[in-house]
Design a protein around this motif. Structure first.
Motif, PDB file in Angstrom:
ATOM      1  N   PHE A 104       0.826  -1.204   0.000  1.00  0.00           N
ATOM      2  CA  PHE A 104       0.000   0.000   0.000  1.00  0.00           C
ATOM      3  C   PHE A 104       0.863   1.258   0.000  1.00  0.00           C
ATOM      4  CE2 PHE A 104      -1.548   3.397   2.801  1.00  0.00           C
ATOM      5  CZ  PHE A 104      -2.538   3.917   1.984  1.00  0.00           C
ATOM      6  N   TYR A 105       1.797   1.343   0.937  1.00  0.00           N
ATOM      7  CA  TYR A 105       2.611   2.555   1.047  1.00  0.00           C
ATOM      8  C   TYR A 105       3.389   2.833  -0.229  1.00  0.00           C
ATOM      9  CZ  TYR A 105       1.590   2.727   6.038  1.00  0.00           C
ATOM     10  OH  TYR A 105       0.954   2.806   7.246  1.00  0.00           O
ATOM     11  N   ILE A 106       3.956   1.793  -0.823  1.00  0.00           N
ATOM     12  CA  ILE A 106       4.744   1.989  -2.036  1.00  0.00           C
ATOM     13  C   ILE A 106       3.833   2.308  -3.223  1.00  0.00           C
ATOM     14  CG2 ILE A 106       6.302   0.868  -3.682  1.00  0.00           C
ATOM     15  CD1 ILE A 106       7.439  -0.658  -1.163  1.00  0.00           C
ATOM     16  N   GLY A 107       2.726   1.581  -3.368  1.00  0.00           N
ATOM     17  CA  GLY A 107       1.788   1.850  -4.451  1.00  0.00           C
ATOM     18  C   GLY A 107       1.180   3.237  -4.370  1.00  0.00           C
ATOM     19  N   ALA A 108       0.921   3.704  -3.145  1.00  0.00           N
ATOM     20  CA  ALA A 108       0.298   5.013  -2.954  1.00  0.00           C
ATOM     21  C   ALA A 108       1.195   6.152  -3.434  1.00  0.00           C
ATOM     22  CB  ALA A 108      -0.070   5.211  -1.487  1.00  0.00           C
ATOM     23  N   VAL A 109       2.504   5.924  -3.480  1.00  0.00           N
ATOM     24  CA  VAL A 109       3.429   6.942  -3.991  1.00  0.00           C
ATOM     25  C   VAL A 109       3.061   7.298  -5.432  1.00  0.00           C
ATOM     26  CG1 VAL A 109       5.829   7.344  -4.715  1.00  0.00           C
ATOM     27  CG2 VAL A 109       5.360   6.277  -2.496  1.00  0.00           C
ATOM     28  N   PHE A 110       2.604   6.325  -6.191  1.00  0.00           N
ATOM     29  CA  PHE A 110       2.340   6.501  -7.622  1.00  0.00           C
ATOM     30  C   PHE A 110       0.851   6.629  -7.940  1.00  0.00           C
ATOM     31  CE2 PHE A 110       6.159   3.995  -6.888  1.00  0.00           C
ATOM     32  CZ  PHE A 110       7.105   4.814  -7.492  1.00  0.00           C
ATOM     33  N   ALA A 111       0.013   6.792  -6.908  1.00  0.00           N
ATOM     34  CA  ALA A 111      -1.438   6.851  -7.096  1.00  0.00           C
ATOM     35  C   ALA A 111      -1.969   8.244  -6.756  1.00  0.00           C
ATOM     36  CB  ALA A 111      -2.116   5.810  -6.202  1.00  0.00           C
ATOM     37  N   PRO A 112      -2.541   8.937  -7.752  1.00  0.00           N
ATOM     38  CA  PRO A 112      -3.117  10.256  -7.459  1.00  0.00           C
ATOM     39  C   PRO A 112      -4.192  10.213  -6.370  1.00  0.00           C
ATOM     40  CG  PRO A 112      -2.941   9.930  -9.829  1.00  0.00           C
ATOM     41  CD  PRO A 112      -2.613   8.613  -9.174  1.00  0.00           C
ATOM     42  N   ASN A 113      -4.896   9.078  -6.247  1.00  0.00           N
ATOM     43  CA  ASN A 113      -5.936   8.942  -5.220  1.00  0.00           C
ATOM     44  C   ASN A 113      -5.370   8.427  -3.897  1.00  0.00           C
ATOM     45  OD1 ASN A 113      -5.544   6.209  -5.620  1.00  0.00           O
ATOM     46  ND2 ASN A 113      -7.661   5.765  -6.203  1.00  0.00           N
ATOM     47  N   HIS A 114      -4.048   8.374  -3.795  1.00  0.00           N
ATOM     48  CA  HIS A 114      -3.311   7.929  -2.602  1.00  0.00           C
ATOM     49  C   HIS A 114      -3.617   6.476  -2.225  1.00  0.00           C
ATOM     50  CE1 HIS A 114      -1.779  11.950  -1.741  1.00  0.00           C
ATOM     51  NE2 HIS A 114      -2.988  12.391  -2.063  1.00  0.00           N
ATOM     52  N   GLY A 115      -4.180   5.715  -3.158  1.00  0.00           N
ATOM     53  CA  GLY A 115      -4.477   4.306  -2.894  1.00  0.00           C
ATOM     54  C   GLY A 115      -5.598   4.108  -1.898  1.00  0.00           C
ATOM     55  N   LEU A 116      -6.468   5.102  -1.754  1.00  0.00           N
ATOM     56  CA  LEU A 116      -7.528   5.038  -0.750  1.00  0.00           C
ATOM     57  C   LEU A 116      -8.839   4.474  -1.257  1.00  0.00           C
ATOM     58  CD1 LEU A 116      -6.804   8.465   0.993  1.00  0.00           C
ATOM     59  CD2 LEU A 116      -6.127   6.159   1.743  1.00  0.00           C
ATOM     60  N   GLY A 119     -11.144   3.615  -7.237  1.00  0.00           N
ATOM     61  CA  GLY A 119     -11.286   4.589  -8.323  1.00  0.00           C
ATOM     62  C   GLY A 119     -11.020   5.995  -7.834  1.00  0.00           C
ATOM     63  N   ASP A 120     -11.634   6.936  -8.518  1.00  0.00           N
ATOM     64  CA  ASP A 120     -11.463   8.342  -8.161  1.00  0.00           C
ATOM     65  C   ASP A 120     -11.996   8.601  -6.756  1.00  0.00           C
ATOM     66  OD1 ASP A 120     -10.720   8.419 -10.817  1.00  0.00           O
ATOM     67  OD2 ASP A 120     -12.413   9.642 -11.482  1.00  0.00           O
ATOM     68  N   ASN A 121     -11.367   9.527  -6.055  1.00  0.00           N
ATOM     69  CA  ASN A 121     -11.877   9.995  -4.773  1.00  0.00           C
ATOM     70  C   ASN A 121     -11.476  11.453  -4.600  1.00  0.00           C
ATOM     71  OD1 ASN A 121      -9.212  10.099  -3.642  1.00  0.00           O
ATOM     72  ND2 ASN A 121      -9.339   7.932  -3.112  1.00  0.00           N
ATOM     73  N   ALA A 122     -11.744  12.042  -3.455  1.00  0.00           N
ATOM     74  CA  ALA A 122     -11.453  13.458  -3.238  1.00  0.00           C
ATOM     75  C   ALA A 122      -9.966  13.768  -3.354  1.00  0.00           C
ATOM     76  CB  ALA A 122     -11.980  13.896  -1.873  1.00  0.00           C
ATOM     77  N   ALA A 123      -9.109  12.785  -3.116  1.00  0.00           N
ATOM     78  CA  ALA A 123      -7.666  13.012  -3.190  1.00  0.00           C
ATOM     79  C   ALA A 123      -7.163  13.070  -4.628  1.00  0.00           C
ATOM     80  CB  ALA A 123      -6.914  11.921  -2.425  1.00  0.00           C
ATOM     81  N   GLY A 124      -7.847  12.355  -5.548  1.00  0.00           N
ATOM     82  CA  GLY A 124      -7.405  12.354  -6.939  1.00  0.00           C
ATOM     83  C   GLY A 124      -8.005  11.222  -7.740  1.00  0.00           C
ATOM     84  N   GLU A 125      -7.531  11.119  -8.971  1.00  0.00           N
ATOM     85  CA  GLU A 125      -8.027  10.085  -9.885  1.00  0.00           C
ATOM     86  C   GLU A 125      -7.474   8.718  -9.519  1.00  0.00           C
ATOM     87  OE1 GLU A 125      -7.163  11.059 -13.940  1.00  0.00           O
ATOM     88  OE2 GLU A 125      -8.138  13.014 -13.806  1.00  0.00           O
ATOM     89  N   GLY A 126      -8.271   7.703  -9.833  1.00  0.00           N
ATOM     90  CA  GLY A 126      -7.815   6.342  -9.646  1.00  0.00           C
ATOM     91  C   GLY A 126      -6.948   5.892 -10.804  1.00  0.00           C
ATOM     92  N   ASN A 127      -6.028   4.999 -10.529  1.00  0.00           N
ATOM     93  CA  ASN A 127      -5.215   4.392 -11.574  1.00  0.00           C
ATOM     94  C   ASN A 127      -4.802   3.001 -11.102  1.00  0.00           C
ATOM     95  OD1 ASN A 127      -3.163   4.861  -9.724  1.00  0.00           O
ATOM     96  ND2 ASN A 127      -1.951   6.184 -11.056  1.00  0.00           N
ATOM     97  N   LEU A 128      -4.001   2.308 -11.890  1.00  0.00           N
ATOM     98  CA  LEU A 128      -3.583   0.955 -11.539  1.00  0.00           C
ATOM     99  C   LEU A 128      -2.789   0.933 -10.228  1.00  0.00           C
ATOM    100  CD1 LEU A 128      -3.454  -2.053 -12.202  1.00  0.00           C
ATOM    101  CD2 LEU A 128      -1.434  -1.581 -13.615  1.00  0.00           C
ATOM    102  N   ALA A 129      -1.930   1.915 -10.036  1.00  0.00           N
ATOM    103  CA  ALA A 129      -1.166   1.981  -8.784  1.00  0.00           C
ATOM    104  C   ALA A 129      -2.095   2.125  -7.585  1.00  0.00           C
ATOM    105  CB  ALA A 129      -0.171   3.134  -8.826  1.00  0.00           C
ATOM    106  N   GLY A 130      -3.164   2.875  -7.749  1.00  0.00           N
ATOM    107  CA  GLY A 130      -4.146   3.032  -6.673  1.00  0.00           C
ATOM    108  C   GLY A 130      -4.833   1.724  -6.331  1.00  0.00           C
ATOM    109  N   ILE A 131      -5.153   0.949  -7.352  1.00  0.00           N
ATOM    110  CA  ILE A 131      -5.770  -0.361  -7.127  1.00  0.00           C
ATOM    111  C   ILE A 131      -4.781  -1.292  -6.443  1.00  0.00           C
ATOM    112  CG2 ILE A 131      -6.703  -2.413  -8.277  1.00  0.00           C
ATOM    113  CD1 ILE A 131      -7.784  -0.453 -10.468  1.00  0.00           C
ATOM    114  N   ILE A 132      -3.533  -1.292  -6.929  1.00  0.00           N
ATOM    115  CA  ILE A 132      -2.494  -2.140  -6.339  1.00  0.00           C
ATOM    116  C   ILE A 132      -2.270  -1.755  -4.872  1.00  0.00           C
ATOM    117  CG2 ILE A 132      -0.005  -2.643  -6.401  1.00  0.00           C
ATOM    118  CD1 ILE A 132      -0.260  -2.473  -9.505  1.00  0.00           C
ATOM    119  N   ALA A 133      -2.371  -0.482  -4.556  1.00  0.00           N
ATOM    120  CA  ALA A 133      -2.209  -0.025  -3.176  1.00  0.00           C
ATOM    121  C   ALA A 133      -3.426  -0.374  -2.329  1.00  0.00           C
ATOM    122  CB  ALA A 133      -1.970   1.482  -3.151  1.00  0.00           C
TER     123      ALA A 133
END
Length: 160
Positions: A104-116, A119-133
């Motif tokens: 999670f911590y490492i994946g969240a580095v590369f996730a605009p949505n902070h891996g939370l 998909g998209d959330n208030a922190a940012g857009e979802g991406n593959l890194a976000g899902i992995i996190a």
């Protein structure tokens, strides 16, 4: 004091996750400095590490805290009435929790949505890194809550 196989497993994996956290500290320093360097060697690689200072700080401190969690839970086993089978299962759950959080911590580095989220959330857009996190972290969160509640019910009676 002796150590059981399940406790040794948690300690070994805890120490490995501690190492991930310590290495994450180098990435934090490199991000903030804007280059990769290894003091006292007078050589610098002009490379901006991706991510943010806060995400690398989380990689550093979050993994260290999860390592401490594994070490503490390994010690708590001494105060619980656990069968060998249950201790073995819980140790594997704890190992999966700390590595799930490390991912999670490492994946969240590369996730605009902070891996939370997935998909998209208030922190940012979802991406593959976000899902992995997100996926291992949410599973780890539920596992850990269950482990803590279970261990609370298995504490030995205190001596008077």
């Amino acid at each position: 004091m002796t150590i059981t196989k399940p406790q040794k497993r948690m300690v070994q994996h805890g120490l490995a996750v501690l190492l991930v956290g310590l290495i994450g500290g180098f990435f934090l320093a490199w991000f903030v400095a804007g280059s990769v360097y290894f003091p006292p060697i007078p050589f610098t690689i002009d490379y901006q590490v991706p991510g943010s200072a806060s995400s690398w700080r989380a990689v550093h401190t979050g993994n260290i805290m999860n390592a401490i969690l594994a070490l503490v839970l390994a010690m708590v086993f001494n105060w619980c009435d656990l069968t060998e089978r249950i201790a073995n299962r819980i140790s594997w759950l704890v190992v999966s929790v700390i590595w799930g959080n490390a991912i999670f911590y490492i994946g969240a580095v590369f996730a605009p949505n902070h891996g939370l989220s997935l998909g998209d959330n208030a922190a940012g857009e979802g991406n593959l890194a976000g899902i992995i996190a997100f996926v291992p972290a949410i599973v780890a969160a539920y596992f850990l809550i269950g482990v803590v509640i279970f261990l609370m019910t298995k504490l030995k009676k205190a001596e008077e």
